[in-house]
Design a protein around this motif. Sequence first.
Motif, short mmCIF file in Angstrom:
data_model
loop_
_atom_site.label_atom_id
_atom_site.label_comp_id
_atom_site.label_asym_id
_atom_site.label_seq_id
_atom_site.Cartn_x
_atom_site.Cartn_y
_atom_site.Cartn_z
N CYS A 20 -21.81 -57.88 4.38
CA CYS A 20 -21.19 -57.44 5.62
C CYS A 20 -20.07 -58.37 6.07
N ARG A 21 -20.13 -59.61 5.65
CA ARG A 21 -19.03 -60.52 5.98
C ARG A 21 -17.97 -60.49 4.88
N ILE A 22 -18.46 -60.57 3.63
CA ILE A 22 -17.55 -60.71 2.50
C ILE A 22 -16.71 -59.45 2.28
N GLU A 23 -17.25 -58.31 2.65
CA GLU A 23 -16.53 -57.04 2.46
C GLU A 23 -15.13 -57.06 3.07
N HIS A 24 -14.93 -57.92 4.06
CA HIS A 24 -13.63 -57.97 4.74
C HIS A 24 -12.65 -58.93 4.08
N TYR A 25 -13.13 -59.72 3.15
CA TYR A 25 -12.30 -60.79 2.61
C TYR A 25 -12.03 -60.69 1.13
N ILE A 26 -12.69 -59.78 0.46
CA ILE A 26 -12.50 -59.65 -0.99
C ILE A 26 -11.31 -58.74 -1.26
#
Lengths: 123, 123
Positions: free
Chosen positions: B100-106
């Motif tokens: 849920c956090r990483i989905e925005h940064y990959i």
Amino acid sequence: MALQESGEMYLETIYVLSQQKAAVRSVDVADYMNFSKPSVSRAMGLLRDEGLLKKDTGNDLKLTEAGEILAKRIYERHTVLTTLFINLGVDEETAAEDACRIEHYISDKTFDAVKRHMMKCNK
Amino acid sequence: MALQESGEMYLETIYVLSQQKAAVRSVDVADYMNFSKPSVSRAMGLLRDEGLLKKDTGNDLKLTEAGEILAKRIYERHTVLTTLFINLGVDEETAAEDACRIEHYISDKTFDAVKRHMMKCNK
DNA sequence: TATTATATTTAGCCTATGCTAACATGTCAA
DNA sequence: TTGACATGTTAGCATAGGCTAAATATAATA
């Protein structure tokens, strides 16, 4: 309060630069990160307040023990994630950019799982 | 300007809720995300300004085509990353939190590489 | 030493994005 | 129809963390 992405990036930068040169100054950090000197100045003050950066010495930036532990932790995430992405076929530049953002958001549990996985594959 | 983590989370939430119920209202989003109603109200205005949420209909929140494309994109990252982490041995809750956090940064490139890797392993 | 150049800090602006308090607008049931 | 609860919006506060302009310090050189 827990460090945000911003603070972690400053710590990591100081750590990396301190491995390349004898003394790290605010202006070096500003150049490296492409931030203005006042932004760095304030951030250094905050890191000092948090006990992650030493207060004493002239203008040289020195991580405290706590600061160095955190910096190394982030830097390890950076290198491991970069390698992981490269292994998956991503170009080096993109791999490093992604690692540089994701390193701040991955939990210990998940990072450990990623590391274990990489060990296994490199056997 | 490009959407931030916050905007992406709102889009994703509207998308997920719209698959569970006929109509999605601001208050549903607020409940789901544990945010105050004014926070959601303002965010919805911003999404409308960006052309990601329809302006017309009463109070029901409807993604525009552009909004839905973005929402699906994020949601796919969420599900794929969650599965990846679970496959690596991470517990479901932690896997979902990290995703849920990483989905925005990959990046697209790295995400595609991750997906390809998962396909290969599931053969 | 005096002057210039480099570093650092102070003051204060800006954006993003959470919040509360208070107000407005529905909607529904007595 | 009206009062009450649900929903939405407005106004304005707070924090994080960039920025510039301007003031200080510090260092290096004529």
